[in-house]
Design a protein around this motif. Structure first.
Motif, PDB file in Angstrom:
ATOM      1  N   LEU A  41       0.807  -1.224   0.000  1.00  0.00           N
ATOM      2  CA  LEU A  41       0.000   0.000   0.000  1.00  0.00           C
ATOM      3  C   LEU A  41       0.840   1.275   0.000  1.00  0.00           C
ATOM      4  O   LEU A  41       0.294   2.362  -0.146  1.00  0.00           O
ATOM      5  N   ILE A  42       2.148   1.155   0.154  1.00  0.00           N
ATOM      6  CA  ILE A  42       2.992   2.344   0.253  1.00  0.00           C
ATOM      7  C   ILE A  42       2.916   3.187  -1.024  1.00  0.00           C
ATOM      8  O   ILE A  42       2.700   4.398  -0.967  1.00  0.00           O
ATOM      9  N   LYS A  43       3.070   2.542  -2.173  1.00  0.00           N
ATOM     10  CA  LYS A  43       3.052   3.307  -3.434  1.00  0.00           C
ATOM     11  C   LYS A  43       1.681   3.931  -3.709  1.00  0.00           C
ATOM     12  O   LYS A  43       1.605   5.110  -4.041  1.00  0.00           O
ATOM     13  N   PRO A  44       0.554   3.182  -3.570  1.00  0.00           N
ATOM     14  CA  PRO A  44      -0.740   3.829  -3.813  1.00  0.00           C
ATOM     15  C   PRO A  44      -1.041   4.977  -2.853  1.00  0.00           C
ATOM     16  O   PRO A  44      -1.618   5.990  -3.265  1.00  0.00           O
ATOM     17  N   ILE A  45      -0.639   4.848  -1.602  1.00  0.00           N
ATOM     18  CA  ILE A  45      -0.853   5.941  -0.644  1.00  0.00           C
ATOM     19  C   ILE A  45      -0.014   7.154  -1.049  1.00  0.00           C
ATOM     20  O   ILE A  45      -0.491   8.293  -1.011  1.00  0.00           O
TER      21      ILE A  45
ATOM     22  N   LEU B 151      -1.748   8.862  -3.884  1.00  0.00           N
ATOM     23  CA  LEU B 151      -2.885   9.662  -3.406  1.00  0.00           C
ATOM     24  C   LEU B 151      -2.426  10.981  -2.789  1.00  0.00           C
ATOM     25  O   LEU B 151      -3.046  12.027  -3.015  1.00  0.00           O
ATOM     26  N   LEU B 152      -1.342  10.951  -2.028  1.00  0.00           N
ATOM     27  CA  LEU B 152      -0.830  12.187  -1.418  1.00  0.00           C
ATOM     28  C   LEU B 152      -0.320  13.156  -2.489  1.00  0.00           C
ATOM     29  O   LEU B 152      -0.564  14.364  -2.403  1.00  0.00           O
ATOM     30  N   ILE B 153       0.370  12.640  -3.487  1.00  0.00           N
ATOM     31  CA  ILE B 153       0.855  13.503  -4.576  1.00  0.00           C
ATOM     32  C   ILE B 153      -0.326  14.056  -5.360  1.00  0.00           C
ATOM     33  O   ILE B 153      -0.339  15.233  -5.750  1.00  0.00           O
ATOM     34  N   ALA B 154      -1.351  13.228  -5.587  1.00  0.00           N
ATOM     35  CA  ALA B 154      -2.535  13.691  -6.311  1.00  0.00           C
ATOM     36  C   ALA B 154      -3.257  14.797  -5.536  1.00  0.00           C
ATOM     37  O   ALA B 154      -3.735  15.770  -6.135  1.00  0.00           O
TER      38      ALA B 154
ATOM     39  N   ARG C  52      -3.780  18.576  -6.822  1.00  0.00           N
ATOM     40  CA  ARG C  52      -5.095  19.243  -6.845  1.00  0.00           C
ATOM     41  C   ARG C  52      -4.993  20.631  -6.236  1.00  0.00           C
ATOM     42  O   ARG C  52      -5.564  21.584  -6.744  1.00  0.00           O
ATOM     43  N   LEU C  53      -4.266  20.735  -5.138  1.00  0.00           N
ATOM     44  CA  LEU C  53      -4.068  22.043  -4.521  1.00  0.00           C
ATOM     45  C   LEU C  53      -3.265  22.972  -5.426  1.00  0.00           C
ATOM     46  O   LEU C  53      -3.501  24.174  -5.462  1.00  0.00           O
ATOM     47  N   LEU C  54      -2.326  22.409  -6.162  1.00  0.00           N
ATOM     48  CA  LEU C  54      -1.480  23.192  -7.055  1.00  0.00           C
ATOM     49  C   LEU C  54      -2.273  23.791  -8.212  1.00  0.00           C
ATOM     50  O   LEU C  54      -2.016  24.916  -8.626  1.00  0.00           O
ATOM     51  N   VAL C  55      -3.240  23.064  -8.729  1.00  0.00           N
ATOM     52  CA  VAL C  55      -3.973  23.523  -9.911  1.00  0.00           C
ATOM     53  C   VAL C  55      -5.305  24.176  -9.586  1.00  0.00           C
ATOM     54  O   VAL C  55      -6.011  24.606 -10.492  1.00  0.00           O
ATOM     55  N   MET C  56      -5.641  24.258  -8.294  1.00  0.00           N
ATOM     56  CA  MET C  56      -6.900  24.913  -7.920  1.00  0.00           C
ATOM     57  C   MET C  56      -6.844  26.382  -8.309  1.00  0.00           C
ATOM     58  O   MET C  56      -5.829  27.046  -8.118  1.00  0.00           O
TER      59      MET C  56
END
Length: 160
Positions: free
Chosen positions: A134-138, A141-144, A148-152
């Motif tokens: 689960l390390i890579k998927p988590i 998700l954190l990078i995503a 999202r905050l970057l492109v808001m």
């Protein structure tokens, strides 16, 4: 002095040429993966291995395409000063609006790369149950979420 300072932008051509060369390397590596996938499917009858190789090839091709886009954006966005008429002739993907656009493109591509890389790793392995898987998927998700905050849009922007 100003003319000298502006002429330093031509040094960025080194980055552009290097990025284009990197894209060619990615296309070569992607082709090797695709050949291995075809070999696995046709000769070894290893469907799982073929799927993993094709996914890896697709991921590598995608990264090569992004490197080409970056090379063009560096060249035509920051090195050469094109007239408005010349700029309009270029496709939209060759006309960056600024560094923010390049940065968000890079982060978006990294996200896609990580998702495909995880899927490829999963296809190649026998999916071991455990928290370490689960390390890579988590992380993705954190990078995503950060992306999202970057492109808001800024408050007050009327972008839909």
């Amino acid at each position: 002095m100003l003319r000298f300072a502006l002429s330093l932008r031509y040094i960025m051509l080194i980055a552009s040429i290097g990025t284009a060369a990197g894209a060619l390397v990615m296309f070569w590596i992607g082709s090797v993966h695709m050949f291995k996938g075809a070999y696995s499917a046709a000769i070894d009858h290893d469907v799982k291995g073929a799927v993993a190789q094709v996914m890896g090839a697709t991921d590598t091709y995608l990264f090569g395409i992004v490197l080409i886009i970056f090379a063009y954006n560096i060249t035509f966005g920051f090195v050469f000063d094109l007239s408005k008429a010349e700029r309009q002739v270029l496709p939209a993907w060759m006309r960056p609006s600024g560094m923010h656009e390049l940065k968000t493109t890079l982060v978006g591509v990294i996200l896609v790369y990580l998702v495909v890389d995880f899927a490829t790793d999963w296809a190649e392995s026998n999916f071991v149950d455990g928290w370490t898987m689960l390390i890579k998927p988590i992380s993705i998700l954190l990078i995503a979420a950060t992306f999202r905050l970057l492109v808001m849009p800024e408050p007050g922007d009327n972008q839909h």
